[in-house]
Design a protein around this motif. Structure first.
Motif, PDB file in Angstrom:
ATOM      1  N   LEU A  69       0.777  -1.170   0.079  1.00 48.10           N
ATOM      2  CA  LEU A  69       0.026  -0.041  -0.038  1.00 48.10           C
ATOM      3  C   LEU A  69       0.984   1.134   0.161  1.00 48.10           C
ATOM      4  O   LEU A  69       1.846   1.348   0.874  1.00 48.10           O
ATOM      5  CB  LEU A  69      -0.870   0.227   1.128  1.00 48.10           C
ATOM      6  N   PHE A  70       0.714   2.143  -1.001  1.00 48.77           N
ATOM      7  CA  PHE A  70       1.334   3.309  -0.925  1.00 48.77           C
ATOM      8  C   PHE A  70       0.345   4.554  -0.416  1.00 48.77           C
ATOM      9  O   PHE A  70      -0.768   4.761  -1.026  1.00 48.77           O
ATOM     10  CB  PHE A  70       1.776   3.592  -2.542  1.00 48.77           C
ATOM     11  N   VAL A  71       1.052   5.231   0.371  1.00 48.21           N
ATOM     12  CA  VAL A  71       0.319   6.465   0.930  1.00 48.21           C
ATOM     13  C   VAL A  71       0.808   7.711   0.087  1.00 48.21           C
ATOM     14  O   VAL A  71       1.988   7.902   0.316  1.00 48.21           O
ATOM     15  CB  VAL A  71       0.370   6.519   2.321  1.00 48.21           C
ATOM     16  N   ALA A  80      11.491  15.512   4.995  1.00 47.72           N
ATOM     17  CA  ALA A  80      11.415  15.221   6.183  1.00 47.72           C
ATOM     18  C   ALA A  80       9.855  14.894   6.852  1.00 47.72           C
ATOM     19  O   ALA A  80       9.637  14.071   7.794  1.00 47.72           O
ATOM     20  CB  ALA A  80      12.152  16.393   7.161  1.00 47.72           C
ATOM     21  N   GLU A  81       9.104  15.925   6.372  1.00 46.00           N
ATOM     22  CA  GLU A  81       7.622  15.763   6.767  1.00 46.00           C
ATOM     23  C   GLU A  81       6.894  14.467   6.427  1.00 46.00           C
ATOM     24  O   GLU A  81       6.197  13.609   6.929  1.00 46.00           O
ATOM     25  CB  GLU A  81       6.893  16.975   6.584  1.00 46.00           C
ATOM     26  N   LEU A  82       7.189  14.268   5.031  1.00 48.72           N
ATOM     27  CA  LEU A  82       6.664  12.922   4.488  1.00 48.72           C
ATOM     28  C   LEU A  82       7.275  11.669   5.207  1.00 48.72           C
ATOM     29  O   LEU A  82       6.172  10.978   5.522  1.00 48.72           O
ATOM     30  CB  LEU A  82       7.060  12.934   3.068  1.00 48.72           C
ATOM     31  N   GLU A  83       8.564  11.724   5.508  1.00 43.20           N
ATOM     32  CA  GLU A  83       8.924  10.586   6.366  1.00 43.20           C
ATOM     33  C   GLU A  83       8.326  10.425   7.758  1.00 43.20           C
ATOM     34  O   GLU A  83       7.831   9.366   8.110  1.00 43.20           O
ATOM     35  CB  GLU A  83      10.333  10.653   6.231  1.00 43.20           C
ATOM     36  N   CYS A 121       4.832   7.847  -0.206  1.00 42.11           N
ATOM     37  CA  CYS A 121       5.312   8.776  -1.648  1.00 42.11           C
ATOM     38  C   CYS A 121       4.800   9.947  -1.951  1.00 42.11           C
ATOM     39  O   CYS A 121       3.588  10.204  -1.245  1.00 42.11           O
ATOM     40  CB  CYS A 121       5.357   7.574  -2.788  1.00 42.11           C
ATOM     41  N   TYR A 122       5.016  10.493  -3.117  1.00 39.15           N
ATOM     42  CA  TYR A 122       4.538  11.818  -3.373  1.00 39.15           C
ATOM     43  C   TYR A 122       3.658  11.353  -4.508  1.00 39.15           C
ATOM     44  O   TYR A 122       3.784  10.715  -5.425  1.00 39.15           O
ATOM     45  CB  TYR A 122       5.478  12.755  -3.904  1.00 39.15           C
ATOM     46  N   ASP A 123       2.535  12.324  -4.654  1.00 44.30           N
ATOM     47  CA  ASP A 123       1.551  12.199  -5.423  1.00 44.30           C
ATOM     48  C   ASP A 123       1.849  13.008  -6.777  1.00 44.30           C
ATOM     49  O   ASP A 123       1.411  14.136  -6.869  1.00 44.30           O
ATOM     50  CB  ASP A 123       0.215  12.728  -4.874  1.00 44.30           C
ATOM     51  N   VAL A 124       2.728  12.897  -7.363  1.00 44.89           N
ATOM     52  CA  VAL A 124       3.466  13.647  -8.588  1.00 44.89           C
ATOM     53  C   VAL A 124       2.420  13.436  -9.921  1.00 44.89           C
ATOM     54  O   VAL A 124       1.669  12.554  -9.979  1.00 44.89           O
ATOM     55  CB  VAL A 124       4.872  13.333  -8.765  1.00 44.89           C
ATOM     56  N   ALA A 125       2.546  14.381 -10.772  1.00 46.24           N
ATOM     57  CA  ALA A 125       1.805  14.337 -11.920  1.00 46.24           C
ATOM     58  C   ALA A 125       2.107  13.347 -12.946  1.00 46.24           C
ATOM     59  O   ALA A 125       1.314  12.579 -13.693  1.00 46.24           O
ATOM     60  CB  ALA A 125       2.032  15.785 -12.611  1.00 46.24           C
ATOM     61  N   SER A 126       3.451  13.052 -13.017  1.00 41.34           N
ATOM     62  CA  SER A 126       3.980  11.924 -14.182  1.00 41.34           C
ATOM     63  C   SER A 126       5.128  11.124 -13.355  1.00 41.34           C
ATOM     64  O   SER A 126       5.853  11.607 -12.577  1.00 41.34           O
ATOM     65  CB  SER A 126       4.089  12.338 -15.166  1.00 41.34           C
ATOM     66  N   ALA A 127       5.490  10.087 -13.992  1.00 37.49           N
ATOM     67  CA  ALA A 127       6.791   9.463 -13.428  1.00 37.49           C
ATOM     68  C   ALA A 127       7.978  10.041 -13.833  1.00 37.49           C
ATOM     69  O   ALA A 127       8.952   9.944 -13.176  1.00 37.49           O
ATOM     70  CB  ALA A 127       6.754   7.959 -14.200  1.00 37.49           C
TER      71      ALA A 127
END
Length: 451
Positions: A69-71, A80-83, A121-127
């Motif tokens: 599962l990816f959050v 740092a905040e993501l981690e 992980c980050y919700d980025v627009a593309s790989a």
């Protein structure tokens, strides 16, 4: 002899999860997703939760019990905040879980018999916009889901079963094999497992495949499969030359002689001390094993360092004219081994050093002057058109070399060098057989090798 179709049909039946297994996994994944979404809300994070990997794409093998599962976090969170939040949410979802570290830390644990990874992980627009390697994984899932039919998903499972059976499945740096995503892309590229087999049997590496015809980079790898979601990434980058060759060998083997044991091999054989001593007597070589405490690092750090250290020490031996017949490295959680099988362990007290042709005046005069007044040197003298000197050899005994600080002068992995500096045991000849109790399977693979 059974037909290839009948073998593949039997394999498909055995590797396809039963409906009850699918239902149990779906229920567990749904419960974990609900927990993760609730934890996101509690922390006031405007993110989402996505199931990824083979269980999300329907390509997992029966009996595999992994849930990934990816959050996903908004990109305005710093690393740092993501981690910090990723670990907090992970522990709330898996209270009995523990932390592990890939590119950044995540929580792993068990839930209802399933091994679970909770990865932020980050919700980025593309790989192509990723901030860390894990950010591209959701795009892999989206691509495969959009292109893989149910029939092809079945072929992927058969393909994974084959790769697993021949020992080349896994993109970790210990295995250096085929990832699940790579297997999926190869089946998609060729339209099934059998067409992939027939193509692989005739490959002439280097081989390049670009499913979306958008590659922007060339790679110096035996197999290049351009990531459909990232034109600058080779999905097969980890794959070793040897494991690509193994796929080709066993593809030809399966096509020529279809059989189930290529998918479901017998248990890995082991050798006891007596069997190893028999091999040593038969081979009449001189084995040497450097045995030391395994550094406390993850396998993806350990094995590249072991291989680097093995190559460095082997190069050091060869530089002193000790022929290394073959070498290997293996480890468990406690002990690591660098094994060298030597064809020669002693050399004469002098070594031959050929100089330049006499006609090359500047270099020839320099060579002559270097040795002309050295009483320890025989020569310089002339053979054919060049100077030759026979000078004292720096190292004459491989046993002394491996038991000296000279091994620290070669290229070693950083943590391996530290471990060796803390002390190591050096086993020679039949003493190597004492490793059988701990490494019987690895020694069987060495002394009874197969493709």
């Amino acid at each position: 002899m059974p037909s290839l179709d009948s073998v593949l049909e039997t394999v498909a039946d055995r590797v396809t999860p039963a409906p009850e297994e699918r239902e149990r996994l779906a229920d567990a994944a749904a419960t974990l997703t609900d927990r993760a979404e609730a934890a996101l809300a509690d922390h006031e994070v405007d993110g989402d939760v996505l199931q990824v990997g083979s269980t999300a794409r329907g390509t997992w093998l029966a009996g595999d019990r992994d849930i990934d599962l990816f959050v996903r976090f908004p990109t305005d969170y710093d690393r740092a905040e993501l981690e910090r939040l990723g670990l907090a949410i992970g522990h709330e979802v898996l209270p009995e879980g523990h932390e592990e570290y890939a590119e950044h830390p995540y929580v792993t644990g068990e839930f209802e018999g399933f091994a679970v990874d909770l990865v932020p992980c980050y919700d980025v627009a593309s790989a192509t916009d990723i901030r860390s390697a894990v950010d591209r994984t959701p795009f892999h899932t989206q691509y495969v889901e959009a292109n893989l039919t149910d029939d092809l998903a079945g072929d992927v499972r058969v393909c994974k079963g084959f790769l697993k059976g021949i020992g080349v499945y896994g993109s970790d740096l210990r295995t250096e094999g085929f990832s699940g995503y790579l297997a999926e892309l190869l089946v998609l590229e060729y339209g099934g497992f059998e067409p992939l087999l027939r193509a692989a049997a005739d490959w002439h590496p280097p081989v390049t495949l670009d499913p979306e015809n958008h590659g922007k980079t060339t790679f110096d790898d035996p197999l290049t499969v351009i990531d459909p979601t990232d034109p600058e990434r080779n999905v097969a980058a980890v794959l070793s030359t040897a494991n690509l060759a193994r796929l080709q060998h066993y593809a030809r083997d399966l096509l020529a002689d279809p059989r189930l044991d290529l998918f479901f091999p017998n248990d890995q054989p082991t050798l006891d001390g007596d069997a190893i001593r028999t091999h040593l007597d038969r081979r009449a070589t001189t084995p040497a094993a450097i045995v030391f405490e395994t550094p406390d690092i993850v396998e993806d750090q350990l094995y590249p360092q072991l291989r680097k250290s093995l190559a460095g020490i082997e190069a050091g031996l060869e530089a002193h004219d000790f022929t290394v017949f073959r070498s290997a490295t293996f480890a468990d959680a406690e002990r690591s081994v660098l094994l060298f099988e030597l064809a020669t362990t002693t050399q004469p007290a002098v070594e031959r050093h050929e100089g330049p042709p006499v006609a090359v005046r500047e270099h020839a005069e320099g060579f002559f002057e270097t040795y002309a007044d050295d009483d320890a040197v025989y020569g310089p003298f002339i053979e054919d058109d060049r100077y030759v000197a026979e000078r004292p050899r720096e190292v004459t005994d491989a046993r002394a070399y491996l038991d000296s600080d000279a091994i620290f002068e070669v290229a070693l992995g950083a943590q391996i060098e530290t471990a060796l500096d803390d002390g190591y045991d050096l086993l020679w000849d039949e003493d190597v057989a004492t490793l059988a109790d701990r490494f019987g399977a690895e020694l069987a693979a060495y002394f009874e090798p197969a493709p």
